[in-house]
Design a protein around this motif. Structure first.
Motif, PDB file in Angstrom:
ATOM      1  N   GLY A 119       5.390  -4.358   3.494  1.00 18.75           N
ATOM      2  CA  GLY A 119       6.324  -3.990   2.451  1.00 18.75           C
ATOM      3  C   GLY A 119       5.797  -4.085   1.042  1.00 18.75           C
ATOM      4  O   GLY A 119       6.496  -3.739   0.086  1.00 18.75           O
ATOM      5  N   GLN A 120       4.561  -4.560   0.877  1.00 18.27           N
ATOM      6  CA  GLN A 120       3.966  -4.679  -0.450  1.00 18.27           C
ATOM      7  C   GLN A 120       3.193  -3.409  -0.811  1.00 18.27           C
ATOM      8  O   GLN A 120       2.529  -2.810   0.038  1.00 18.27           O
ATOM      9  CB  GLN A 120       3.035  -5.887  -0.526  1.00 18.27           C
ATOM     10  N   ALA A 121       3.261  -3.012  -2.072  1.00 12.18           N
ATOM     11  CA  ALA A 121       2.643  -1.763  -2.504  1.00 12.18           C
ATOM     12  C   ALA A 121       1.129  -1.771  -2.362  1.00 12.18           C
ATOM     13  O   ALA A 121       0.514  -0.704  -2.223  1.00 12.18           O
ATOM     14  CB  ALA A 121       3.032  -1.482  -3.959  1.00 12.18           C
ATOM     15  N   ASP A 122       0.520  -2.957  -2.390  1.00  6.40           N
ATOM     16  CA  ASP A 122      -0.939  -2.992  -2.338  1.00  6.40           C
ATOM     17  C   ASP A 122      -1.495  -2.612  -0.973  1.00  6.40           C
ATOM     18  O   ASP A 122      -2.689  -2.313  -0.846  1.00  6.40           O
ATOM     19  CB  ASP A 122      -1.468  -4.361  -2.767  1.00  6.40           C
ATOM     20  N   VAL A 123      -0.653  -2.605   0.072  1.00  4.09           N
ATOM     21  CA  VAL A 123      -1.131  -2.184   1.395  1.00  4.09           C
ATOM     22  C   VAL A 123      -1.671  -0.765   1.319  1.00  4.09           C
ATOM     23  O   VAL A 123      -2.744  -0.455   1.849  1.00  4.09           O
ATOM     24  CB  VAL A 123      -0.007  -2.292   2.447  1.00  4.09           C
ATOM     25  N   GLY A 124      -0.932   0.104   0.652  1.00  5.42           N
ATOM     26  CA  GLY A 124      -1.386   1.476   0.506  1.00  5.42           C
ATOM     27  C   GLY A 124      -2.690   1.567  -0.263  1.00  5.42           C
ATOM     28  O   GLY A 124      -3.571   2.370   0.077  1.00  5.42           O
ATOM     29  N   LEU A 125      -2.839   0.739  -1.302  1.00  4.15           N
ATOM     30  CA  LEU A 125      -4.075   0.748  -2.075  1.00  4.15           C
ATOM     31  C   LEU A 125      -5.261   0.319  -1.219  1.00  4.15           C
ATOM     32  O   LEU A 125      -6.338   0.931  -1.259  1.00  4.15           O
ATOM     33  CB  LEU A 125      -3.937  -0.181  -3.285  1.00  4.15           C
ATOM     34  N   TYR A 126      -5.080  -0.761  -0.441  1.00  2.00           N
ATOM     35  CA  TYR A 126      -6.152  -1.210   0.454  1.00  2.00           C
ATOM     36  C   TYR A 126      -6.521  -0.138   1.469  1.00  2.00           C
ATOM     37  O   TYR A 126      -7.695   0.169   1.684  1.00  2.00           O
ATOM     38  CB  TYR A 126      -5.715  -2.481   1.181  1.00  2.00           C
ATOM     39  N   ASN A 127      -5.517   0.430   2.124  1.00  2.64           N
ATOM     40  CA  ASN A 127      -5.788   1.379   3.210  1.00  2.64           C
ATOM     41  C   ASN A 127      -6.338   2.701   2.683  1.00  2.64           C
ATOM     42  O   ASN A 127      -7.208   3.313   3.322  1.00  2.64           O
ATOM     43  CB  ASN A 127      -4.520   1.595   4.034  1.00  2.64           C
ATOM     44  N   ASP A 128      -5.849   3.150   1.541  1.00  2.00           N
ATOM     45  CA  ASP A 128      -6.404   4.375   0.948  1.00  2.00           C
ATOM     46  C   ASP A 128      -7.866   4.173   0.562  1.00  2.00           C
ATOM     47  O   ASP A 128      -8.704   5.063   0.760  1.00  2.00           O
ATOM     48  CB  ASP A 128      -5.595   4.774  -0.289  1.00  2.00           C
TER      49      ASP A 128
END
Length: 488
Positions: free
Chosen positions: A83-92
């Motif tokens: 649910g944290q926005a940084d997950v997308g940053l890490y995975n991208d």
């Protein structure tokens, strides 16, 4: 990635870098420590906590799988969504790195060190942030280790508590603090005040000697040797660059010019004893008027084993509220506190509690501090953090990881000016940056010509091996300043 320094970064595949040793030795040991901690907590759960026991065992299994992936150089996989926005940053970023590699995958032993290490802790963190039972939701698998190490720092804590109380009591017991200073004209007094500032800041500098992510086999005796005034005096000659005078001058000028709000920010590093010395510095700055408030920036999740999260601040104050009980639980110290020692620690507790309640000592966590990338990304990824920090007279970045992030963990030449290496946080940024860093990684900048070669030639320095081994041990330090507000 395109926001980072445009030069190569340190890689876990490079045998001449500390990154190589970290990925193969330190990281597995850190996961093992987390497994041991969770196992201990599972065994302490009550018999009727079946769901919590089962989930704890699943977490242990997941940590074991993570360790297996790491040791067998498997591909890094996407981080689960918590649910944290940084997950997308890490995975991208992981996907982009895979495309750059040509093979579509990134492996543990062939990744940029900074990304790989942050990714490791984010993988550990998601196991607890997605937990379903209260026992594990937001659990810190490093908290016990952090407090145990603070307990082992008893001698240094007592020494500093006495010193701090003497200084604060003298300041508060006088209409001004001139009697703290050397007798003589104003220049003598200013020089004496600068000397006291330097002493406090150097205590803060060497406080991170007990970085738990590096000293995984630290003994109680080792900790005692690393701390205390004698150890600090012996280490002074190892501060290769020291810009503390410049930092003092800007704070003193702001006080002299009557700036109503004189804020100092500290981007924190380690919990336990280092957080204790950070608070010593913060309380001192407010007491002498070099700051009207100090804003502390902890991490939002357990990070690099010993980094400060908000719960560590509360745990430290709780320990100091009743120091006799806290130290009585030590397995390595059988001698109790004297009445004076207990009184000194309780004085600090009351002082810091009052500062916190009065809004002069502020905690301000932000998810940006646990992003994977360097601080070069701050203007684009977290502009609100940059705008907030611009309100400060001085932003102190503590420790090795913050230094690596300031400089992008890039393979700069060691003579590269610090102001160049910190990129968008340097000149024109609106920030005054002070890095307090004991060297525990390869990257180092701002050195005089020939200094790197000189230290490499010393015993254990790396010699002709191609490795800057002297920068791995924490024996050497740099204190570097950049005035991005455009004044000198």
């Amino acid at each position: 990635m395109d926001l980072d320094p445009p030069i190569p970064k340190y890689q876990t595949s490079d045998p001449t870098s500390f990154a190589y040793k970290s990925a193969r030795e330190r990281w597995p040991a850190i996961i093992t420590g987390a497994i041991d901690d969770v196992t201990r907590s599972v065994s302490a759960l009550p018999g009727d906590a079946e769901d919590a026991v089962a989930e704890g065992k699943r977490i242990i299994s997941s940590l074991g799988s993570l360790k297996y992936e790491l040791q067998h150089d498997r591909a890094l996989v996407e981080i689960g969504d918590d649910g944290q926005a940084d997950v997308g940053l890490y995975n991208d970023e992981l996907a982009a790195r895979g495309r750059e590699s040509g093979g579509g995958v990134v492996k543990w032993h062939g990744v940029e060190w900074l990304y790989g290490e942050c990714y490791l802790y984010r993988r550990i963190g998601v196991l607890f942030s997605t937990a379903r039972t209260a026992a594990w939701k937001g659990y810190d698998p490093f908290a016990r280790q952090k407090m145990d190490t603070f307990r082992s720092s008893r001698n240094a804590v007592l020494e500093l508590a006495t010193r701090y109380r003497e200084i604060i009591a003298q300041i508060k017991g006088s209409e001004d603090h001139r009697h703290l200073l050397a007798a003589g004209d104003e220049s003598d007094e200013a020089e004496a005040e600068k000397t006291l500032f330097v002493e406090m800041a150097e205590i803060c500098l060497w406080g991170n000697a007990t970085d738990l992510s590096l000293l995984t086999t630290l003994t109680y005796e080792d900790i005692q040797k690393l701390q205390g005034s004698q150890a600090r005096r012996e280490s002074e000659k190892n501060v290769i660059v020291n810009d503390l005078g410049k930092a003092f001058d800007v704070l003193k000028r702001a006080e002299r010019e009557g700036h109503q709000n004189r804020r100092v920010d500290i981007v924190l590093d380690n919990a336990g004893f280092e957080l204790f010395v950070d608070l010593v510095l913060a309380g001192y700055l407010v007491a002498v008027g070099l700051a009207t408030e100090v804003v502390l920036h902890p991490k939002s999740m357990p990070w690099f084993v010993s980094d400060v999260v908000p719960g560590d601040f509360a745990a430290l104050l709780d320990a100091m509220r009743d120091p006799a009980t806290f130290y009585a639980s030590s397995e390595t110290e059988s001698k109790g506190l004297t009445e004076q020692q207990e009184s000194d620690i309780k004085f600090l507790f009351e002082d810091w509690k009052n500062l916190h309640e009065d809004g002069k000592l502020i905690l301000r966590p932000n998810r940006f501090w646990t992003h994977a990338g360097s601080f070069w990304r701050m203007p684009k990824i977290a502009p609100e953090v940059l705008e907030d920090l611009r309100e400060s007279e001085l932003v102190v970045f503590k420790g090795d990881l913050n230094y690596r992030k300031l400089t992008g963990d890039a393979t700069w030449q060691p003579t590269t000016p610090f102001t160049d290496a910190i990129g968008p946080l340097g000149p024109g940024s609106g920030l005054r940056v002070l890095a307090l860093r004991t060297c525990k990684a390869d990257v180092v900048v701002g050195l005089p010509n020939g200094k790197d070669e000189e230290i490499r030639a010393m015993e254990g320095g790396g010699g002709d091996s191609g490795a800057r081994k002297w920068a791995w041990s924490g024996k050497w330090a740099v204190v570097q300043f950049s005035d991005g507000k455009g004044t000198t």
